[in-house]
Design a protein around this motif. Structure first.
Motif, PDB file in Angstrom:
ATOM      1  N   LYS A 150       4.038  -2.082 -10.987  1.00  0.00           N
ATOM      2  CA  LYS A 150       4.149  -2.650 -12.306  1.00  0.00           C
ATOM      3  C   LYS A 150       3.200  -3.759 -12.621  1.00  0.00           C
ATOM      4  CE  LYS A 150       9.322  -2.225 -11.376  1.00  0.00           C
ATOM      5  NZ  LYS A 150      10.704  -2.951 -11.092  1.00  0.00           N
ATOM      6  N   SER A 151       2.205  -4.006 -11.908  1.00  0.00           N
ATOM      7  CA  SER A 151       1.288  -4.937 -12.412  1.00  0.00           C
ATOM      8  C   SER A 151      -0.280  -4.554 -11.715  1.00  0.00           C
ATOM      9  CB  SER A 151       1.663  -6.441 -11.980  1.00  0.00           C
ATOM     10  OG  SER A 151       1.882  -6.429 -10.486  1.00  0.00           O
ATOM     11  N   ASP A 152      -0.419  -4.857 -10.517  1.00  0.00           N
ATOM     12  CA  ASP A 152      -1.764  -5.121 -10.235  1.00  0.00           C
ATOM     13  C   ASP A 152      -2.197  -3.677  -9.232  1.00  0.00           C
ATOM     14  OD1 ASP A 152      -0.246  -5.525  -8.188  1.00  0.00           O
ATOM     15  OD2 ASP A 152      -1.787  -7.054  -7.329  1.00  0.00           O
ATOM     16  N   TYR A 153      -1.698  -2.698  -9.390  1.00  0.00           N
ATOM     17  CA  TYR A 153      -1.887  -1.358  -8.794  1.00  0.00           C
ATOM     18  C   TYR A 153      -3.428  -1.057  -9.015  1.00  0.00           C
ATOM     19  CZ  TYR A 153       1.302   2.225  -6.958  1.00  0.00           C
ATOM     20  OH  TYR A 153       1.996   3.136  -6.329  1.00  0.00           O
ATOM     21  N   ASN A 154      -4.067  -0.682  -7.644  1.00  0.00           N
ATOM     22  CA  ASN A 154      -5.344  -0.152  -8.000  1.00  0.00           C
ATOM     23  C   ASN A 154      -5.702   0.509  -6.838  1.00  0.00           C
ATOM     24  OD1 ASN A 154      -7.129  -2.060  -5.631  1.00  0.00           O
ATOM     25  ND2 ASN A 154      -5.270  -3.231  -6.596  1.00  0.00           N
ATOM     26  N   ILE A 182       0.957  -1.267   0.020  1.00  0.00           N
ATOM     27  CA  ILE A 182      -0.052   0.053   0.146  1.00  0.00           C
ATOM     28  C   ILE A 182       0.789   1.304  -0.074  1.00  0.00           C
ATOM     29  CG2 ILE A 182      -0.245  -0.080   2.360  1.00  0.00           C
ATOM     30  CD1 ILE A 182      -3.022   1.132   2.313  1.00  0.00           C
ATOM     31  N   GLU A 183       0.610   2.202  -0.696  1.00  0.00           N
ATOM     32  CA  GLU A 183       1.411   3.365  -0.686  1.00  0.00           C
ATOM     33  C   GLU A 183       0.423   4.600  -1.416  1.00  0.00           C
ATOM     34  OE1 GLU A 183       4.817   2.507  -3.121  1.00  0.00           O
ATOM     35  OE2 GLU A 183       3.840   2.141  -5.075  1.00  0.00           O
ATOM     36  N   GLY A 184       1.022   5.753  -1.594  1.00  0.00           N
ATOM     37  CA  GLY A 184       0.521   7.010  -1.998  1.00  0.00           C
ATOM     38  C   GLY A 184      -0.700   7.451  -1.557  1.00  0.00           C
ATOM     39  N   PRO A 185      -0.748   7.712  -0.257  1.00  0.00           N
ATOM     40  CA  PRO A 185      -1.846   8.325   0.371  1.00  0.00           C
ATOM     41  C   PRO A 185      -2.215   9.612  -0.126  1.00  0.00           C
ATOM     42  CG  PRO A 185      -0.051   8.401   2.003  1.00  0.00           C
ATOM     43  CD  PRO A 185       0.309   7.602   0.678  1.00  0.00           C
ATOM     44  N   TYR A 186      -3.487   9.828  -0.350  1.00  0.00           N
ATOM     45  CA  TYR A 186      -3.947  11.376  -0.780  1.00  0.00           C
ATOM     46  C   TYR A 186      -5.364  11.590  -0.056  1.00  0.00           C
ATOM     47  CZ  TYR A 186      -3.760  15.403  -3.841  1.00  0.00           C
ATOM     48  OH  TYR A 186      -3.616  16.690  -3.933  1.00  0.00           O
ATOM     49  N   ILE A 187      -5.333  12.562   0.808  1.00  0.00           N
ATOM     50  CA  ILE A 187      -6.768  13.070   1.519  1.00  0.00           C
ATOM     51  C   ILE A 187      -7.288  14.323   0.928  1.00  0.00           C
ATOM     52  CG2 ILE A 187      -7.510  13.508   3.655  1.00  0.00           C
ATOM     53  CD1 ILE A 187      -5.008  11.930   5.154  1.00  0.00           C
ATOM     54  N   TYR A 214      -5.600  -1.346 -20.112  1.00  0.00           N
ATOM     55  CA  TYR A 214      -4.479  -0.657 -19.006  1.00  0.00           C
ATOM     56  C   TYR A 214      -4.209  -1.277 -17.888  1.00  0.00           C
ATOM     57  CZ  TYR A 214      -4.843   3.333 -22.347  1.00  0.00           C
ATOM     58  OH  TYR A 214      -4.736   4.064 -23.661  1.00  0.00           O
ATOM     59  N   MET A 215      -3.183  -1.213 -17.180  1.00  0.00           N
ATOM     60  CA  MET A 215      -2.807  -1.780 -15.887  1.00  0.00           C
ATOM     61  C   MET A 215      -2.300  -0.654 -15.156  1.00  0.00           C
ATOM     62  SD  MET A 215       0.451  -3.982 -17.408  1.00  0.00           S
ATOM     63  CE  MET A 215       1.117  -4.279 -15.918  1.00  0.00           C
ATOM     64  N   GLY A 216      -2.466  -1.280 -13.742  1.00  0.00           N
ATOM     65  CA  GLY A 216      -1.524  -0.393 -12.622  1.00  0.00           C
ATOM     66  C   GLY A 216      -2.193   1.205 -12.618  1.00  0.00           C
ATOM     67  N   PRO A 217      -3.472   1.604 -12.557  1.00  0.00           N
ATOM     68  CA  PRO A 217      -3.637   3.102 -12.092  1.00  0.00           C
ATOM     69  C   PRO A 217      -3.373   2.984 -10.700  1.00  0.00           C
ATOM     70  CG  PRO A 217      -5.745   1.474 -12.490  1.00  0.00           C
ATOM     71  CD  PRO A 217      -4.659   0.810 -12.842  1.00  0.00           C
ATOM     72  N   GLY A 218      -2.548   4.259 -10.380  1.00  0.00           N
ATOM     73  CA  GLY A 218      -2.267   4.375  -8.994  1.00  0.00           C
ATOM     74  C   GLY A 218      -1.547   5.753  -8.884  1.00  0.00           C
ATOM     75  N   HIS A 219      -1.083   5.837  -7.345  1.00  0.00           N
ATOM     76  CA  HIS A 219      -0.612   6.924  -6.882  1.00  0.00           C
ATOM     77  C   HIS A 219      -1.149   8.088  -7.377  1.00  0.00           C
ATOM     78  CE1 HIS A 219       3.135   8.643  -4.574  1.00  0.00           C
ATOM     79  NE2 HIS A 219       2.439   9.878  -5.229  1.00  0.00           N
ATOM     80  N   ASN A 220      -2.542   8.260  -7.042  1.00  0.00           N
ATOM     81  CA  ASN A 220      -3.320   9.453  -7.486  1.00  0.00           C
ATOM     82  C   ASN A 220      -3.352  10.613  -6.827  1.00  0.00           C
ATOM     83  OD1 ASN A 220      -5.170   7.782  -5.622  1.00  0.00           O
ATOM     84  ND2 ASN A 220      -6.256   9.666  -5.842  1.00  0.00           N
ATOM     85  N   SER A 221      -3.674  11.782  -7.289  1.00  0.00           N
ATOM     86  CA  SER A 221      -4.067  12.961  -6.601  1.00  0.00           C
ATOM     87  C   SER A 221      -5.535  13.342  -6.985  1.00  0.00           C
ATOM     88  CB  SER A 221      -2.986  13.951  -7.054  1.00  0.00           C
ATOM     89  OG  SER A 221      -3.001  14.087  -8.289  1.00  0.00           O
ATOM     90  N   VAL A 222      -6.281  14.187  -6.297  1.00  0.00           N
ATOM     91  CA  VAL A 222      -7.519  14.648  -6.716  1.00  0.00           C
ATOM     92  C   VAL A 222      -7.531  16.191  -6.336  1.00  0.00           C
ATOM     93  CG1 VAL A 222      -9.819  14.604  -5.471  1.00  0.00           C
ATOM     94  CG2 VAL A 222      -8.555  12.586  -5.484  1.00  0.00           C
ATOM     95  N   LEU A 223      -8.301  16.851  -7.276  1.00  0.00           N
ATOM     96  CA  LEU A 223      -8.312  18.216  -7.381  1.00  0.00           C
ATOM     97  C   LEU A 223     -10.024  18.551  -7.431  1.00  0.00           C
ATOM     98  CD1 LEU A 223      -7.595  21.001  -8.046  1.00  0.00           C
ATOM     99  CD2 LEU A 223      -7.987  20.708 -10.381  1.00  0.00           C
ATOM    100  N   ARG A 224     -10.414  19.511  -6.320  1.00  0.00           N
ATOM    101  CA  ARG A 224     -11.531  19.955  -6.254  1.00  0.00           C
ATOM    102  C   ARG A 224     -11.442  21.436  -6.811  1.00  0.00           C
ATOM    103  NH1 ARG A 224     -14.430  23.037  -1.686  1.00  0.00           N
ATOM    104  NH2 ARG A 224     -16.664  23.519  -2.468  1.00  0.00           N
ATOM    105  N   CYS A 269      -8.908  -0.004 -11.527  1.00  0.00           N
ATOM    106  CA  CYS A 269      -7.836  -1.079 -11.619  1.00  0.00           C
ATOM    107  C   CYS A 269      -7.492  -1.115 -12.913  1.00  0.00           C
ATOM    108  CB  CYS A 269      -8.508  -2.341 -10.689  1.00  0.00           C
ATOM    109  SG  CYS A 269      -9.952  -2.963 -11.634  1.00  0.00           S
ATOM    110  N   GLY A 270      -6.925  -2.048 -13.146  1.00  0.00           N
ATOM    111  CA  GLY A 270      -6.644  -2.428 -14.593  1.00  0.00           C
ATOM    112  C   GLY A 270      -7.739  -2.989 -15.272  1.00  0.00           C
TER     113      GLY A 270
END
Length: 446
Positions: free
Chosen positions: A234-238, A210-215, A285-295, A275-276
């Motif tokens: 590299k594979s199953d990021y979600n 688990i990584e990349g927290p974004y609040i 597509y595979m491995g969507p992750g380490h996201n950020s969010v904008l309001r 997810c992928g």
């Protein structure tokens, strides 16, 4: 079936042609990337400058991009020269990972990670500037971890408490999970000793992945939302989500499960919103992750993440996708399954809805593989059919429908979209069922 393009819906205009993916040949120096290319974007932090109104992303490598519309992006280069000496002495490498930015008064604060692959000898440092394009000058180290630490000091995210105004930094990658640490709002550095409070973690069988927290806080629901990435980049990021009435947690998923609960044998804790995936015979597509969010200033919401073309045989360069984000009636974020192309939320006439679709139900699994779409039909008489499943659908207002089959009830948001695979406008749906499983669908033109 009626031609979707003739329906009275305002669809997004065709987006600019995509820059071709670079080809890397052994022994050859890569060519200079196109300044409008998104290839190579990794760990994007999405930010709207309140002064200019322009959008920026800050990625691993301390590179920044600028946009006026969230669609076309221009690379403006590296904005931090190198980590401070204290950081370099601690890590022994100049790599800058996963920046995140916050504006405090007239000062722009960029929090950067300095580390090397697969270790906990890491730190997060703060660099400051008087504008969003830098140059950002290092001010100091916020947090260090070592090989003996239970946590890893990378992947910073900054947020202020809506009630107290206190500043906090969420951070973490693998090992002991995601933590949140109080900051000094005057300096931007740590206001307390230690590693802070744990807000999410994974079980040992999942390698603590688990990584990349974004609040972010949603004033319309009154909740803080914690976005995290499960699995391997590299594979199953979600992407999973939990929410809390308190910035420091605890964070719960739609089924009331705490994101710090290590008893998750079925990989089900956390509301999975991406997810992928692969629609039809289009590009997977595979491995969507380490996201950020904008309001945004108009209360529209967007999510940015890195993602790769689906290919488990050879490593793939990452790129950035931005998705428009919606909120379910019970207060959970869901994504337009198609990348943002300028679409606007609007009333959708019921007679525009019947037809054939490609549908994906984002059900958690072990491992979390790439999910393929299946056919779905919404008949004009209210019949729903998906593979061998038969049920009913109905429009509940001008922007939502409900699908019922068996004991399942799905509430889906309607939105125009651009079908990037087929190069044409489409109608998309996104939402979740009452059990906390997300659903995507997009309509097929006749």
């Amino acid at each position: 079936m009626a031609d979707l393009k003739q329906a009275e819906i305002t669809y997004p205009s065709p987006p600019p042609a995509q820059i071709a993916k670079p080809v890397f040949l052994p022994g050859e120096k890569p060519s200079e990337p196109d300044k409008f290319s998104l290839w190579g974007s990794h760990d994007p932090a999405l930010f709207r400058d309140p002064v200019s109104g322009l959008y920026y992303t800050y990625c691993t490598g301390a590179t920044a991009r600028r946009s006026a519309d969230l669609i076309t992006w221009e690379n403006i280069g590296k904005v931090v020269e190198k980590p401070p000496q204290e950081s370099l002495d601690w890590v022994g490498d100049e790599g800058i990972w996963a920046p995140d930015i916050i504006k405090v008064g007239d000062e722009y604060r960029l929090y950067c990670s300095n580390s090397t692959w697969g270790v906990r000898q890491s730190n997060i440092f703060l660099a400051v500037a008087d504008g969003p394009e830098g140059p950002f000058i290092p001010r100091g180290v916020v947090l260090k971890t070592s090989h003996d630490s239970t946590v890893n000091a990378i992947d910073a995210n900054l947020i202020a408490d809506e009630t107290t105004g206190e500043h906090y930094m969420a951070y973490g990658s693998f090992w002991g999970g995601m933590h949140i640490l109080k900051l000094n709002p005057e300096t931007g550095l740590a206001a307390e000793e230690g590693i802070g409070t744990c807000i999410a973690r994974r079980p040992q069988w999942a390698d603590g992945a688990i990584e990349g927290p974004y609040i972010r806080f949603n004033p319309d629901t009154g909740f803080y939302y914690l976005f995290v990435s499960y699995g391997s980049l590299k594979s199953d990021y979600n992407i999973r989500v939990g929410r809390s009435t308190s910035l420091t947690g605890p964070y719960y998923d739609p089924n009331g499960r705490d994101l710090t609960d290590p008893e998750d044998d079925r990989n089900e804790i956390g509301f999975m919103i991406a997810c992928g995936y692969r629609f039809g015979d289009g590009q997977g597509y595979m491995g969507p992750g380490h996201n950020s969010v904008l309001r945004d200033a108009d209360n529209e919401w967007y999510l940015a993440c890195h993602i790769r073309e689906h290919d488990f045989r050879t490593p793939q360069i990452s790129t950035m996708h931005i998705y428009k984000m919606f909120w379910t009636p019970d207060g959970w974020p869901v994504l337009n399954p198609e990348r943002y192309a300028g679409e606007k939320t609007q009333p959708i006439a019921k007679d525009s809805l019947s037809g054939d679709y490609e549908r994906i139900k984002l059900a958690p699994s072990v491992p979390q593989g790439v999910l393929n779409s299946v056919p779905m039909t919404l008949a004009a008489d209210g019949k729903f059919e998906c593979c061998s499943i038969i049920g009913q659908w109905e429009a509940i207002d001008e922007t939502r429908i409900v699908i019922r089959y068996g004991n399942v009830i799905e509430t889906l948001q309607l939105t125009p979209a651009w079908d990037w695979q087929r190069g044409e406008p489409t109608l998309a749906m996104t939402g979740k069922d009452q059990f906390g499983v997300a659903v995507w669908a997009k309509k097929l033109n006749s």
